[in-house]
Design a protein around this motif. Structure first.
Motif, PDB file in Angstrom:
ATOM      1  N   VAL A 540       0.830  -1.201   0.000  1.00 18.68           N
ATOM      2  CA  VAL A 540       0.000   0.000   0.000  1.00 18.68           C
ATOM      3  C   VAL A 540       0.869   1.257   0.000  1.00 18.68           C
ATOM      4  O   VAL A 540       0.645   2.202  -0.772  1.00 18.68           O
ATOM      5  CB  VAL A 540      -0.946   0.003   1.219  1.00 18.68           C
ATOM      6  CG1 VAL A 540      -1.631   1.345   1.355  1.00 18.68           C
ATOM      7  CG2 VAL A 540      -1.981  -1.092   1.083  1.00 18.68           C
ATOM      8  N   SER A 541       1.862   1.290   0.871  1.00 15.51           N
ATOM      9  CA  SER A 541       2.717   2.466   0.974  1.00 15.51           C
ATOM     10  C   SER A 541       3.532   2.684  -0.291  1.00 15.51           C
ATOM     11  O   SER A 541       3.719   3.825  -0.733  1.00 15.51           O
ATOM     12  CB  SER A 541       3.650   2.314   2.188  1.00 15.51           C
ATOM     13  OG  SER A 541       4.422   3.465   2.375  1.00 15.51           O
ATOM     14  N   THR A 542       4.016   1.588  -0.893  1.00 12.89           N
ATOM     15  CA  THR A 542       4.775   1.722  -2.140  1.00 12.89           C
ATOM     16  C   THR A 542       3.921   2.351  -3.231  1.00 12.89           C
ATOM     17  O   THR A 542       4.340   3.284  -3.924  1.00 12.89           O
ATOM     18  CB  THR A 542       5.282   0.338  -2.602  1.00 12.89           C
ATOM     19  OG1 THR A 542       6.154  -0.201  -1.614  1.00 12.89           O
ATOM     20  CG2 THR A 542       6.024   0.447  -3.926  1.00 12.89           C
ATOM     21  N   LEU A 543       2.717   1.826  -3.391  1.00  8.79           N
ATOM     22  CA  LEU A 543       1.849   2.341  -4.450  1.00  8.79           C
ATOM     23  C   LEU A 543       1.380   3.757  -4.163  1.00  8.79           C
ATOM     24  O   LEU A 543       1.306   4.596  -5.062  1.00  8.79           O
ATOM     25  CB  LEU A 543       0.651   1.405  -4.631  1.00  8.79           C
ATOM     26  CG  LEU A 543       0.979   0.033  -5.215  1.00  8.79           C
ATOM     27  CD1 LEU A 543      -0.279  -0.794  -5.350  1.00  8.79           C
ATOM     28  CD2 LEU A 543       1.647   0.167  -6.562  1.00  8.79           C
ATOM     29  N   SER A 544       1.031   4.042  -2.918  1.00 12.75           N
ATOM     30  CA  SER A 544       0.567   5.388  -2.604  1.00 12.75           C
ATOM     31  C   SER A 544       1.689   6.402  -2.775  1.00 12.75           C
ATOM     32  O   SER A 544       1.476   7.500  -3.307  1.00 12.75           O
ATOM     33  CB  SER A 544       0.018   5.444  -1.179  1.00 12.75           C
ATOM     34  OG  SER A 544       1.013   5.104  -0.234  1.00 12.75           O
ATOM     35  N   THR A 545       2.904   6.051  -2.351  1.00 14.21           N
ATOM     36  CA  THR A 545       4.034   6.956  -2.542  1.00 14.21           C
ATOM     37  C   THR A 545       4.376   7.109  -4.012  1.00 14.21           C
ATOM     38  O   THR A 545       4.607   8.227  -4.504  1.00 14.21           O
ATOM     39  CB  THR A 545       5.269   6.433  -1.786  1.00 14.21           C
ATOM     40  OG1 THR A 545       4.945   6.286  -0.399  1.00 14.21           O
ATOM     41  CG2 THR A 545       6.443   7.380  -1.938  1.00 14.21           C
ATOM     42  N   GLY A 546       4.403   5.983  -4.735  1.00 13.72           N
ATOM     43  CA  GLY A 546       4.667   6.058  -6.173  1.00 13.72           C
ATOM     44  C   GLY A 546       3.602   6.849  -6.908  1.00 13.72           C
ATOM     45  O   GLY A 546       3.894   7.619  -7.827  1.00 13.72           O
ATOM     46  N   ALA A 547       2.324   6.655  -6.502  1.00  6.41           N
ATOM     47  CA  ALA A 547       1.233   7.386  -7.145  1.00  6.41           C
ATOM     48  C   ALA A 547       1.337   8.875  -6.872  1.00  6.41           C
ATOM     49  O   ALA A 547       1.161   9.711  -7.771  1.00  6.41           O
ATOM     50  CB  ALA A 547      -0.112   6.849  -6.662  1.00  6.41           C
ATOM     51  N   LEU A 838       9.631   1.120   4.331  1.00  9.12           N
ATOM     52  CA  LEU A 838      10.032   0.383   3.134  1.00  9.12           C
ATOM     53  C   LEU A 838       9.240   0.843   1.914  1.00  9.12           C
ATOM     54  O   LEU A 838       9.800   0.994   0.818  1.00  9.12           O
ATOM     55  CB  LEU A 838       9.815  -1.118   3.353  1.00  9.12           C
ATOM     56  CG  LEU A 838      10.728  -1.801   4.375  1.00  9.12           C
ATOM     57  CD1 LEU A 838      10.277  -3.247   4.600  1.00  9.12           C
ATOM     58  CD2 LEU A 838      12.172  -1.769   3.906  1.00  9.12           C
ATOM     59  N   GLY A 839       7.935   1.072   2.095  1.00 10.30           N
ATOM     60  CA  GLY A 839       7.103   1.495   0.977  1.00 10.30           C
ATOM     61  C   GLY A 839       7.519   2.837   0.411  1.00 10.30           C
ATOM     62  O   GLY A 839       7.542   3.021  -0.814  1.00 10.30           O
ATOM     63  N   HIS A 840       7.853   3.788   1.288  1.00 10.11           N
ATOM     64  CA  HIS A 840       8.321   5.080   0.800  1.00 10.11           C
ATOM     65  C   HIS A 840       9.614   4.917   0.008  1.00 10.11           C
ATOM     66  O   HIS A 840       9.779   5.524  -1.064  1.00 10.11           O
ATOM     67  CB  HIS A 840       8.541   6.036   1.972  1.00 10.11           C
ATOM     68  CG  HIS A 840       7.287   6.659   2.482  1.00 10.11           C
ATOM     69  ND1 HIS A 840       6.430   6.005   3.341  1.00 10.11           N
ATOM     70  CD2 HIS A 840       6.722   7.858   2.258  1.00 10.11           C
ATOM     71  CE1 HIS A 840       5.403   6.788   3.621  1.00 10.11           C
ATOM     72  NE2 HIS A 840       5.556   7.917   2.976  1.00 10.11           N
ATOM     73  N   LEU A 841      10.520   4.097   0.518  1.00  8.21           N
ATOM     74  CA  LEU A 841      11.792   3.894  -0.171  1.00  8.21           C
ATOM     75  C   LEU A 841      11.567   3.241  -1.532  1.00  8.21           C
ATOM     76  O   LEU A 841      12.088   3.710  -2.562  1.00  8.21           O
ATOM     77  CB  LEU A 841      12.716   3.028   0.693  1.00  8.21           C
ATOM     78  CG  LEU A 841      14.088   2.712   0.093  1.00  8.21           C
ATOM     79  CD1 LEU A 841      14.879   3.988  -0.146  1.00  8.21           C
ATOM     80  CD2 LEU A 841      14.860   1.774   1.019  1.00  8.21           C
ATOM     81  N   PHE A 842      10.763   2.171  -1.586  1.00  8.25           N
ATOM     82  CA  PHE A 842      10.491   1.486  -2.850  1.00  8.25           C
ATOM     83  C   PHE A 842       9.748   2.404  -3.825  1.00  8.25           C
ATOM     84  O   PHE A 842      10.020   2.398  -5.030  1.00  8.25           O
ATOM     85  CB  PHE A 842       9.678   0.216  -2.605  1.00  8.25           C
ATOM     86  CG  PHE A 842      10.412  -0.837  -1.812  1.00  8.25           C
ATOM     87  CD1 PHE A 842      11.781  -0.818  -1.715  1.00  8.25           C
ATOM     88  CD2 PHE A 842       9.715  -1.861  -1.160  1.00  8.25           C
ATOM     89  CE1 PHE A 842      12.467  -1.792  -0.979  1.00  8.25           C
ATOM     90  CE2 PHE A 842      10.377  -2.824  -0.430  1.00  8.25           C
ATOM     91  CZ  PHE A 842      11.755  -2.785  -0.334  1.00  8.25           C
ATOM     92  N   GLY A 843       8.783   3.165  -3.313  1.00 12.83           N
ATOM     93  CA  GLY A 843       8.025   4.067  -4.177  1.00 12.83           C
ATOM     94  C   GLY A 843       8.899   5.141  -4.795  1.00 12.83           C
ATOM     95  O   GLY A 843       8.766   5.475  -5.978  1.00 12.83           O
ATOM     96  N   TRP A 844       9.815   5.691  -4.011  1.00 10.42           N
ATOM     97  CA  TRP A 844      10.728   6.714  -4.532  1.00 10.42           C
ATOM     98  C   TRP A 844      11.674   6.121  -5.577  1.00 10.42           C
ATOM     99  O   TRP A 844      11.967   6.765  -6.592  1.00 10.42           O
ATOM    100  CB  TRP A 844      11.536   7.320  -3.393  1.00 10.42           C
ATOM    101  CG  TRP A 844      10.729   8.207  -2.502  1.00 10.42           C
ATOM    102  CD1 TRP A 844       9.526   8.810  -2.792  1.00 10.42           C
ATOM    103  CD2 TRP A 844      11.053   8.593  -1.164  1.00 10.42           C
ATOM    104  NE1 TRP A 844       9.080   9.540  -1.732  1.00 10.42           N
ATOM    105  CE2 TRP A 844      10.001   9.438  -0.705  1.00 10.42           C
ATOM    106  CE3 TRP A 844      12.114   8.333  -0.305  1.00 10.42           C
ATOM    107  CZ2 TRP A 844       9.988  10.006   0.557  1.00 10.42           C
ATOM    108  CZ3 TRP A 844      12.110   8.893   0.960  1.00 10.42           C
ATOM    109  CH2 TRP A 844      11.062   9.725   1.385  1.00 10.42           C
ATOM    110  N   ILE A 845      12.150   4.898  -5.328  1.00  9.01           N
ATOM    111  CA  ILE A 845      13.036   4.250  -6.309  1.00  9.01           C
ATOM    112  C   ILE A 845      12.302   4.068  -7.628  1.00  9.01           C
ATOM    113  O   ILE A 845      12.820   4.390  -8.709  1.00  9.01           O
ATOM    114  CB  ILE A 845      13.538   2.896  -5.767  1.00  9.01           C
ATOM    115  CG1 ILE A 845      14.514   3.117  -4.603  1.00  9.01           C
ATOM    116  CG2 ILE A 845      14.225   2.095  -6.876  1.00  9.01           C
ATOM    117  CD1 ILE A 845      14.943   1.830  -3.919  1.00  9.01           C
ATOM    118  N   GLY A 846      11.081   3.536  -7.565  1.00  6.61           N
ATOM    119  CA  GLY A 846      10.316   3.329  -8.791  1.00  6.61           C
ATOM    120  C   GLY A 846      10.016   4.626  -9.514  1.00  6.61           C
ATOM    121  O   GLY A 846      10.134   4.703 -10.747  1.00  6.61           O
ATOM    122  N   ALA A 847       9.645   5.664  -8.781  1.00  9.87           N
ATOM    123  CA  ALA A 847       9.330   6.951  -9.412  1.00  9.87           C
ATOM    124  C   ALA A 847      10.565   7.541 -10.089  1.00  9.87           C
ATOM    125  O   ALA A 847      10.477   8.082 -11.199  1.00  9.87           O
ATOM    126  CB  ALA A 847       8.775   7.916  -8.374  1.00  9.87           C
TER     127      ALA A 847
END
Length: 900
Positions: A540-547, A838-847
């Motif tokens: 959830v955090s990865t997708l929300s941060t990436g979004a 972890l989600g924030h870190l993964f989301g930022w990497i993907g973005a």
């Protein structure tokens, strides 16, 4: 063994329900993804071939054709209609007209010729098709705006924009070269009906004006443009009858009439090619993208299943030992566990597939749609087979650990009151594997970030060797491997984190002390409970941060790419016109912008032509979407688009830009704008300006253009004056443009351009993707919460004897409930916080990997989403402990101790 398996399943049915629900949701998601893909394919085919209506063949340009655009006459529509077996022919052509009813007018409305009703790209909403040459069908929005109904009169003539284009192209003295735009006599027509679009190219217009070919001939003849045969056309749609030899004969005759560079295609081949060109291979990517979420959902479900069967086997330890004592072999015990998991997986998967089919059937029956995407039930073998096989396989694989545990001890050992879960410890091999996965994943992600960084810095030779898809794939794979490694080591770091957090609450009271002690007793149980929520929260955090990053980044990219929303040109624009534009609902700001013509001096010689727009420095950020900076534009400076500075070596930041500014010569007040010949003979005024780079693009002008302060252009007369407007909110493009034309009804040669339509289209795509992601997040959250509730409930059931002992020595029921609530709350809080980090870190990497080469990447922290995640996780964890605690408190301690 089947009889024993069935009885054991019936006995533990309540424990298997949560795991079954997790499988149902996962397989429902996968089946829905395939159904959505089928719907998207059908809708895309319908959209790209909506212009074809009921045509079964088409004459289209070849993929490698470079012969240019044809006309209706070039495509030989009359000859094609005379071929035996051809029932109807329609050339795909359109043009723009202006419509007036009383004092209200609607300019630049698309019009098409009438053909066989079965071949029309628009449908008739009400009224009738034109039956005479003095009748016309209007699109719904135009009819509503003009307040017209079938039977009303209106005036119609060719659009001034179309006439301007035609005038500009007729420099050889050909037909109509002596015609002057604006002197045309409007034709009076009767409205016979209202059209609406069928989800194709006229969707933004709500339909199209429909005129008879003779009416079009008269309009074009009046304008000196010949007849309908001179209109540009790209495709001819055909309706052919006959089969076998008759059809082959018709096709052979048609091929003889094909223009150079054109081919004859049937409907299916046309759909395949148009869909392929429209989506560019992205359709399969989208299905794969959605299936990824389904696989992740099943991964979460597998955690729930594994925990369920581990606890079930632990609770059935004595029963299984007795079966071993009376002769059951290890293989039979293992088969019994796997059989239960297989049956559970099959039944739950069938329910998931059935639920997906039911949902899609309801959406289709209700005619639910998103823009041109209409939901409909289209069944294929993949809808049934993939979710069923995947659900059974995942369930069986998830139960292998429990099956191995069921046969890992001797019968005498199993008869003793020991807890399998408490004896299971992560070995050195598991720790080594987790460390290897984390290091490998981190290295892959770091390598991907490094390659993207090189690409952003312009070292494309080094960065692009592997390809952007490879870089993105390695980044995703790297973060995935690192996360799996983190999960494998969860039984080590989650208890440590909980012990640290527990030390803060352990002294609040006896209930908190017991809760912290229970957390510290069993690493595997705590890790399994926390991992279920960790997976969901991280996703959830990865997708929300990436979004959030994608939204902010794309907003910046779109603002830069489409810097001016609306760019208005007309004769004699003044402050009165500016005030009228500013009063329009949906316009945030507007400004008069004089436009100057210039040429660039290079090496003492005249160079390319250039357009200079005069805009006061303190008004730049108010009119443009992108933030340039109000203090950057001053006297003697010119701001050039960043892309122009980067792509042309003659332009340098801080360099001297030599300009020859052309001041138009006018013979009198009634004369029109200076002609090209006048401009070429007049004397130019030289200016030397310092060139600076600024982040703006998408302004309708010559290839070379820039912004200058009016003080730098004193003594030079502007060629013309425009109005630039920035919009606010999300106004409907067609409505806003109509309001602009209404506001400037007293001005001639009104032309409205700008990037608003394209920007709104991209924003809708981004918003739609974010909406889809929100739906995917809901699935992940539901499965994660089911996992938390299930593992917590099972762990509480395991400790019934402990709870009974505590009650027997004086602990109250309220303290038992509070102890369980604190325990589950601590587990949920630690897992949620870890997942968010972890989600924030993964989301930022993907973005960064996706957007770094397209613009400046935003790295936001979605605090509101994080707060909701924490709140939901805590509430879910606490609620998950309520029912088991109530069940434990309801049974007297003596009964529980006797049962154990």
């Amino acid at each position: 063994m089947w009889l024993i398996t069935r009885r054991m399943m019936r006995r533990d049915l309540g424990m298997m329900v949560p795991a079954g629900i997790a499988i149902v949701i996962g397989t429902l998601f996968i089946a829905t993804t395939f159904l959505f893909g089928n719907t998207m394919d059908a809708s895309m085919r319908r959209m790209v071939t909506s212009d074809a209506a009921q045509a079964n063949y088409a004459i289209v340009p070849k993929d490698d054709d470079q012969t240019g655009l044809k006309t209706v006459k070039d495509l030989k529509t009359k000859e094609l209609a005379a071929v035996p077996g051809v029932r109807a022919v329609r050339s795909n052509t359109d043009f723009l007209v202006d419509v007036r009813a009383g004092k209200t007018k609607s300019e630049g409305v698309v019009a098409i010729p009438l053909a066989d009703p079965a071949m029309m790209p628009v449908k008739l909403a009400r009224g009738s098709w034109p039956k005479a040459d003095d009748q016309v069908v209007l699109p719904g929005p135009a009819a509503a705006r003009l307040k017209l109904s079938p039977g009303d009169k209106l005036n119609l003539n060719l659009s001034s924009y179309m006439l301007d284009q035609s005038q500009g192209s007729r420099t050889d003295g050909g037909p109509g070269a002596d015609q002057v735009p604006g002197r045309l006599v409007s034709r009076s027509l009767t409205m016979s009906g209202v059209s609406s679009d069928q989800g194709g190219m006229y969707d933004n217009w709500g339909g199209a004006i429909v005129l008879t070919p003779k009416t079009i001939d008269a309009l074009m003849g009046t304008a000196g443009l010949g007849d309908m045969g001179n209109l540009p056309a790209d495709i001819v749609y055909l309706s052919l009858s006959g089969q076998g030899d008759d059809l082959d004969g018709s096709l052979a005759s048609l091929r003889k009439l094909l223009p150079s560079g054109y081919s004859l295609e049937n409907r299916h081949s046309l759909e395949d090619r148009l869909v392929r060109n429209a989506v560019g291979g992205q359709q399969n990517f989208m299905i794969t993208f959605f299936l990824t979420f389904g696989i992740l959902a099943m991964f979460v479900a597998a955690t729930v299943i594994a925990n369920t069967f581990q606890v079930m086997v632990a609770r059935q330890r004595r029963h299984l030992a007795l079966l071993r004592t009376i002769g059951a072999r290890k293989g039979q015990i293992r088969a019994s566990v796997l059989m239960r998991s297989g049956i559970l997986g099959a039944l739950a998967s069938l329910l998931g597939v059935g639920g997906a089919i039911g949902i899609m059937a309801l959406l289709g029956a209700a005619r639910v749609h998103m823009n041109s995407l209409y939901f409909q039930l289209r069944l294929t073998p993949a809808v049934f087979l993939v979710p069923l096989i995947f659900g059974i396989t995942v369930t069986v694989l998830a139960s292998l650990g429990a099956a191995r545990a069921a046969t890992g001890v001797s019968p005498l050992e199993a008869l003793r009151p020991a807890d399998l879960l408490e004896n299971s410890r992560a070995g050195r091999a598991r720790l080594a594997t987790s460390l290897l996965l984390m290091l490998t994943g981190a290295a892959m992600a770091a390598w991907s970030l490094w390659r993207v960084w090189l690409d952003v810095r312009g070292r494309t030779g080094e960065a692009s060797a592997g390809g952007s898809e490879v870089v993105l794939g390695l980044a995703v794979m790297g973060t995935g491997l690192a996360f799996i490694g983190i999960l494998l080591s969860a039984n080590r770091w989650i208890p440590f984190l909980l012990k640290t957090m527990g030390s803060l609450v352990s002294r609040i009271g006896p209930a908190s002390t017991i809760a912290v002690a229970n957390i510290s007793r069993n690493r595997s149980r705590v890790a399994a409970t926390g991992a279920a929520l960790l997976i969901g929260v991280t996703l959830v955090s990865t997708l929300s941060t990436g979004a959030a990053s994608a939204k902010q980044t794309m907003d910046g990219i779109l603002d830069e790419h489409y810097s001016v929303d609306v760019q208005i040109s007309a004769d004699g624009l003044d402050h009165k016109a500016l005030d009228a534009i500013r009063r329009i609902d949906g316009v945030a700001d507007a400004e008069l912008v004089p436009q100057y013509a210039a040429t660039i001096r290079s090496g003492g010689e005249q160079g390319a032509g250039m357009t200079i727009f005069a805009l006061n420095g303190n008004r730049i950020d108010g009119v443009l979407n992108t933030k340039v900076g109000n203090d950057r534009l001053g006297q003697g400076t010119v701001l050039l688009p960043a892309g122009l500075m980067d792509n042309h070596q003659d332009f340098h930041i801080g360099g001297s830009l030599g300009l020859n500014l052309l001041s138009p010569t006018r013979g009198g007040a009634d004369d029109g704008p200076a002609s090209a010949a006048q401009e070429q003979t007049q004397t130019s005024l030289q200016r030397s300006m310092t060139s600076l780079s600024a982040p703006f693009r998408g302004i309708e002008a010559s290839p070379f253009y820039g912004l200058a302060d009016p003080s730098s252009l004193e003594g030079v007369q502007a060629q013309t004056t425009q109005i630039w407007a920035r919009t606010k909110g999300s106004p409907t493009v067609s409505v806003l443009l109509d309001e602009v034309r209404n506001a400037l009804a007293g001005y001639s040669a009104v032309s409205v351009k700008g990037g608003l339509a394209e920007k709104r289209q991209w924003e809708q795509i981004v918003d739609t993707l974010l909406m889809i992601m929100v739906a995917l997040l809901a699935v992940a959250v539901v499965i994660a919460l089911i996992g938390v509730a299930n593992t917590l409930s099972l762990s509480v059931l395991e400790r019934r004897r402990e709870s009974a002992t505590l009650r027997a020595i004086g602990m109250t029921r309220r303290q038992i409930r509070r102890s369980l609530a604190v325990e589950s709350g601590l587990i949920a809080l630690s897992a949620a916080l870890s997942g968010m980090v972890l989600g924030h870190l993964f989301g930022w990497i993907g973005a960064y990997v996706v957007f770094a080469t397209k613009g400046r990447v935003a790295f936001p922290i979605p605090w509101s989403t994080g707060g909701v995640i924490l709140l939901v996780a805590l509430l879910a964890a606490v609620l998950a402990s309520v029912l088991p605690a109530r069940r434990a408190n309801r049974t007297p301690p003596v009964v529980v101790l006797a049962e154990e």
